[in-house]
Scaffold this motif. Structure first.
Motif, PDB file in Angstrom:
ATOM      1  N   LEU A 114      29.133  24.485  -5.550  1.00  0.00           N
ATOM      2  CA  LEU A 114      28.522  23.191  -5.218  1.00  0.00           C
ATOM      3  C   LEU A 114      27.811  22.646  -6.440  1.00  0.00           C
ATOM      4  O   LEU A 114      27.019  23.351  -7.074  1.00  0.00           O
ATOM      5  N   PHE A 115      28.103  21.381  -6.745  1.00  0.00           N
ATOM      6  CA  PHE A 115      27.481  20.683  -7.861  1.00  0.00           C
ATOM      7  C   PHE A 115      26.667  19.499  -7.362  1.00  0.00           C
ATOM      8  O   PHE A 115      26.742  19.133  -6.184  1.00  0.00           O
ATOM      9  N   SER A 116      25.954  18.871  -8.286  1.00  0.00           N
ATOM     10  CA  SER A 116      25.379  17.565  -8.006  1.00  0.00           C
ATOM     11  C   SER A 116      26.526  16.580  -7.860  1.00  0.00           C
ATOM     12  O   SER A 116      27.226  16.287  -8.834  1.00  0.00           O
ATOM     13  N   GLY A 117      26.770  16.140  -6.636  1.00  0.00           N
ATOM     14  CA  GLY A 117      27.852  15.190  -6.409  1.00  0.00           C
ATOM     15  C   GLY A 117      29.060  15.744  -5.694  1.00  0.00           C
ATOM     16  O   GLY A 117      29.996  14.990  -5.409  1.00  0.00           O
ATOM     17  N   GLY A 118      29.058  17.035  -5.372  1.00  0.00           N
ATOM     18  CA  GLY A 118      30.181  17.516  -4.582  1.00  0.00           C
ATOM     19  C   GLY A 118      30.607  18.930  -4.875  1.00  0.00           C
ATOM     20  O   GLY A 118      29.986  19.645  -5.668  1.00  0.00           O
ATOM     21  N   PRO A 119      31.702  19.355  -4.230  1.00  0.00           N
ATOM     22  CA  PRO A 119      32.182  20.727  -4.370  1.00  0.00           C
ATOM     23  C   PRO A 119      32.848  20.958  -5.714  1.00  0.00           C
ATOM     24  O   PRO A 119      33.266  20.022  -6.402  1.00  0.00           O
ATOM     25  N   GLY A 120      32.965  22.228  -6.070  1.00  0.00           N
ATOM     26  CA  GLY A 120      33.689  22.604  -7.264  1.00  0.00           C
ATOM     27  C   GLY A 120      35.172  22.296  -7.141  1.00  0.00           C
ATOM     28  O   GLY A 120      35.702  22.060  -6.053  1.00  0.00           O
ATOM     29  N   ALA A 121      35.847  22.300  -8.288  1.00  0.00           N
ATOM     30  CA  ALA A 121      37.261  21.948  -8.333  1.00  0.00           C
ATOM     31  C   ALA A 121      38.109  22.971  -7.584  1.00  0.00           C
ATOM     32  O   ALA A 121      37.816  24.161  -7.585  1.00  0.00           O
ATOM     33  N   THR A 122      39.173  22.469  -6.956  1.00  0.00           N
ATOM     34  CA  THR A 122      40.092  23.358  -6.232  1.00  0.00           C
ATOM     35  C   THR A 122      41.544  23.039  -6.556  1.00  0.00           C
ATOM     36  O   THR A 122      42.441  23.351  -5.777  1.00  0.00           O
ATOM     37  N   GLY A 123      41.784  22.468  -7.723  1.00  0.00           N
ATOM     38  CA  GLY A 123      43.142  22.053  -8.045  1.00  0.00           C
ATOM     39  C   GLY A 123      43.946  23.071  -8.825  1.00  0.00           C
ATOM     40  O   GLY A 123      45.075  22.773  -9.229  1.00  0.00           O
ATOM     41  N   ARG A 124      43.381  24.263  -9.032  1.00  0.00           N
ATOM     42  CA  ARG A 124      44.074  25.251  -9.860  1.00  0.00           C
ATOM     43  C   ARG A 124      44.320  26.536  -9.067  1.00  0.00           C
ATOM     44  O   ARG A 124      43.900  26.676  -7.929  1.00  0.00           O
ATOM     45  N   SER A 125      44.992  27.474  -9.712  1.00  0.00           N
ATOM     46  CA  SER A 125      45.358  28.726  -9.051  1.00  0.00           C
ATOM     47  C   SER A 125      44.137  29.419  -8.461  1.00  0.00           C
ATOM     48  O   SER A 125      43.037  29.343  -9.010  1.00  0.00           O
ATOM     49  N   PHE A 126      44.354  30.092  -7.351  1.00  0.00           N
ATOM     50  CA  PHE A 126      43.349  30.904  -6.667  1.00  0.00           C
ATOM     51  C   PHE A 126      42.287  30.066  -5.953  1.00  0.00           C
ATOM     52  O   PHE A 126      41.289  30.607  -5.483  1.00  0.00           O
ATOM     53  N   VAL A 146      19.422  23.459  -5.887  1.00  0.00           N
ATOM     54  CA  VAL A 146      20.759  23.973  -6.181  1.00  0.00           C
ATOM     55  C   VAL A 146      20.917  24.043  -7.697  1.00  0.00           C
ATOM     56  O   VAL A 146      20.972  23.008  -8.371  1.00  0.00           O
ATOM     57  N   ARG A 147      20.964  25.266  -8.208  1.00  0.00           N
ATOM     58  CA  ARG A 147      21.160  25.469  -9.649  1.00  0.00           C
ATOM     59  C   ARG A 147      22.625  25.841  -9.878  1.00  0.00           C
ATOM     60  O   ARG A 147      23.104  26.862  -9.396  1.00  0.00           O
ATOM     61  N   THR A 148      23.309  25.008 -10.618  1.00  0.00           N
ATOM     62  CA  THR A 148      24.765  25.012 -10.671  1.00  0.00           C
ATOM     63  C   THR A 148      25.284  25.695 -11.939  1.00  0.00           C
ATOM     64  O   THR A 148      24.539  25.976 -12.874  1.00  0.00           O
ATOM     65  N   GLY A 149      26.599  25.907 -11.956  1.00  0.00           N
ATOM     66  CA  GLY A 149      27.222  26.529 -13.116  1.00  0.00           C
ATOM     67  C   GLY A 149      27.416  25.588 -14.288  1.00  0.00           C
ATOM     68  O   GLY A 149      27.560  26.022 -15.427  1.00  0.00           O
ATOM     69  N   HIS A 150      27.439  24.298 -14.008  1.00  0.00           N
ATOM     70  CA  HIS A 150      27.582  23.268 -15.039  1.00  0.00           C
ATOM     71  C   HIS A 150      26.769  22.060 -14.607  1.00  0.00           C
ATOM     72  O   HIS A 150      26.691  21.747 -13.424  1.00  0.00           O
ATOM     73  N   GLY A 151      26.172  21.368 -15.549  1.00  0.00           N
ATOM     74  CA  GLY A 151      25.521  20.100 -15.243  1.00  0.00           C
ATOM     75  C   GLY A 151      24.135  20.237 -14.641  1.00  0.00           C
ATOM     76  O   GLY A 151      23.494  21.283 -14.713  1.00  0.00           O
ATOM     77  N   GLU A 152      23.696  19.144 -14.020  1.00  0.00           N
ATOM     78  CA  GLU A 152      22.334  19.038 -13.524  1.00  0.00           C
ATOM     79  C   GLU A 152      22.156  19.729 -12.175  1.00  0.00           C
ATOM     80  O   GLU A 152      23.095  19.841 -11.394  1.00  0.00           O
ATOM     81  N   SER A 153      20.921  20.154 -11.923  1.00  0.00           N
ATOM     82  CA  SER A 153      20.572  20.711 -10.620  1.00  0.00           C
ATOM     83  C   SER A 153      20.446  19.590  -9.597  1.00  0.00           C
ATOM     84  O   SER A 153      20.328  18.406  -9.928  1.00  0.00           O
ATOM     85  N   THR A 154      20.466  19.981  -8.319  1.00  0.00           N
ATOM     86  CA  THR A 154      20.304  19.027  -7.231  1.00  0.00           C
ATOM     87  C   THR A 154      19.555  19.744  -6.107  1.00  0.00           C
ATOM     88  O   THR A 154      18.911  20.772  -6.351  1.00  0.00           O
ATOM     89  N   GLY A 166      19.326  19.017   0.402  1.00  0.00           N
ATOM     90  CA  GLY A 166      19.092  17.778   1.133  1.00  0.00           C
ATOM     91  C   GLY A 166      19.746  16.566   0.498  1.00  0.00           C
ATOM     92  O   GLY A 166      20.149  15.630   1.198  1.00  0.00           O
ATOM     93  N   THR A 167      19.876  16.585  -0.822  1.00  0.00           N
ATOM     94  CA  THR A 167      20.547  15.488  -1.509  1.00  0.00           C
ATOM     95  C   THR A 167      22.048  15.503  -1.254  1.00  0.00           C
ATOM     96  O   THR A 167      22.681  14.452  -1.078  1.00  0.00           O
ATOM     97  N   GLU A 168      22.622  16.688  -1.212  1.00  0.00           N
ATOM     98  CA  GLU A 168      24.078  16.801  -1.097  1.00  0.00           C
ATOM     99  C   GLU A 168      24.583  16.756   0.338  1.00  0.00           C
ATOM    100  O   GLU A 168      25.686  16.258   0.592  1.00  0.00           O
ATOM    101  N   ALA A 169      23.809  17.259   1.288  1.00  0.00           N
ATOM    102  CA  ALA A 169      24.290  17.423   2.667  1.00  0.00           C
ATOM    103  C   ALA A 169      24.843  16.149   3.302  1.00  0.00           C
ATOM    104  O   ALA A 169      25.870  16.210   3.998  1.00  0.00           O
ATOM    105  N   PRO A 170      24.222  14.980   3.101  1.00  0.00           N
ATOM    106  CA  PRO A 170      24.741  13.790   3.782  1.00  0.00           C
ATOM    107  C   PRO A 170      26.128  13.360   3.328  1.00  0.00           C
ATOM    108  O   PRO A 170      26.749  12.505   3.972  1.00  0.00           O
ATOM    109  N   HIS A 171      26.635  13.933   2.246  1.00  0.00           N
ATOM    110  CA  HIS A 171      27.886  13.455   1.655  1.00  0.00           C
ATOM    111  C   HIS A 171      29.096  14.310   2.017  1.00  0.00           C
ATOM    112  O   HIS A 171      30.193  14.073   1.514  1.00  0.00           O
ATOM    113  N   LEU A 172      28.917  15.289   2.894  1.00  0.00           N
ATOM    114  CA  LEU A 172      30.012  16.201   3.221  1.00  0.00           C
ATOM    115  C   LEU A 172      31.244  15.457   3.707  1.00  0.00           C
ATOM    116  O   LEU A 172      32.370  15.726   3.259  1.00  0.00           O
ATOM    117  N   ASP A 173      31.076  14.509   4.604  1.00  0.00           N
ATOM    118  CA  ASP A 173      32.234  13.787   5.138  1.00  0.00           C
ATOM    119  C   ASP A 173      32.944  12.983   4.057  1.00  0.00           C
ATOM    120  O   ASP A 173      34.173  12.827   4.089  1.00  0.00           O
TER     121      ASP A 173
END
Length: 209
Positions: A149-161, A184-192, A195-202
């Motif tokens: 999970l990143f600031s702005g959405g889920p991690g990429a899923t376009g590659r193998s595995f 939320v302290r992420t693997g890349h980029g800014e923290s979030t 509560g900031t991310e939850a409303p955007h799931l849909d």
């Protein structure tokens, strides 16, 4: 001395499926003045070891085994004597980078890692990678999400595995259930925050990536 979170940004490349990209990675170091763990030993073992300093490094925890998150792990283990911890479902990815050196211990869902007087609970959150995990530290009010999970959405899923429906389920069931103020302290980029991310799931589901 109370536990704290130190942060190092390291730079290198991410390689998978025949492509290579330049990346900056967040390396998180959790502990107190006497001991610590490293979350994701990326690119530069010397820089990470410098931030750890003279503390005892208890573990090198891998949120997943993409090369940009584990490429410095064996060197850091050599420098410090700390064991490398990885969820077993990510062994196929690990072997792409470190065919000659296995992790030292397995991570499992619900496992608790204690360091500097705080507990971090392992949450198995597959999707970005089969063995992806997050580390929830309620006493620090934070969760370390790697590339789930990143600031702005889920991690990429376009590659193998990787798999988009799986990462959505992991985020919905394992992360968005945490208190909204959780950082939320992420693997890349800014923290979030959760509560900031939850409303955007849909919205993420509608985007489908």
């Amino acid at each position: 001395m109370a536990a704290r979170i130190d942060h190092v940004v390291t730079s290198g490349t991410f390689t998978l499926d025949g492509g290579t990209w330049d990346v900056d990675n967040n390396v998180w170091i959790v502990g107190d003045d006497s001991e610590a763990i490293v979350i994701d030993a990326a690119h530069d073992a010397a820089a990470i070891a410098k931030t750890v300093g003279d503390r005892t490094l208890r573990a090198i925890v891998c949120t997943h085994a993409h090369n940009d998150h584990v490429n410095a792990a064996p060197a850091l283990a050599e420098l410090t004597g700390a064991p490398i911890l990885l969820h077993p479902d990510d062994m196929p990815l690990w072997r792409l980078t470190h065919a000659e050196r296995a992790p030292d211990r397995e991570l499992s869902d619900g496992q608790v890692i204690e360091v500097g007087g705080v507990a971090l609970t392992v949450l198995h959150t597959p999707g970005h990678a089969p063995g992806a995990v997050c580390l929830y530290a309620p006493d620090l009010g934070t969760v370390f999400t790697g590339d789930t999970l990143f600031s702005g959405g889920p991690g990429a899923t376009g590659r193998s595995f990787s798999d988009f429906p799986t990462i959505i389920e992991s985020i919905r069931n394992r992360l968005l259930t945490l208190p909204p103020e959780t950082v939320v302290r992420t693997g890349h980029g800014e923290s979030t925050t959760i509560g900031t991310e939850a409303p955007h799931l849909d919205e993420w589901i509608a985007r489908g990536h």
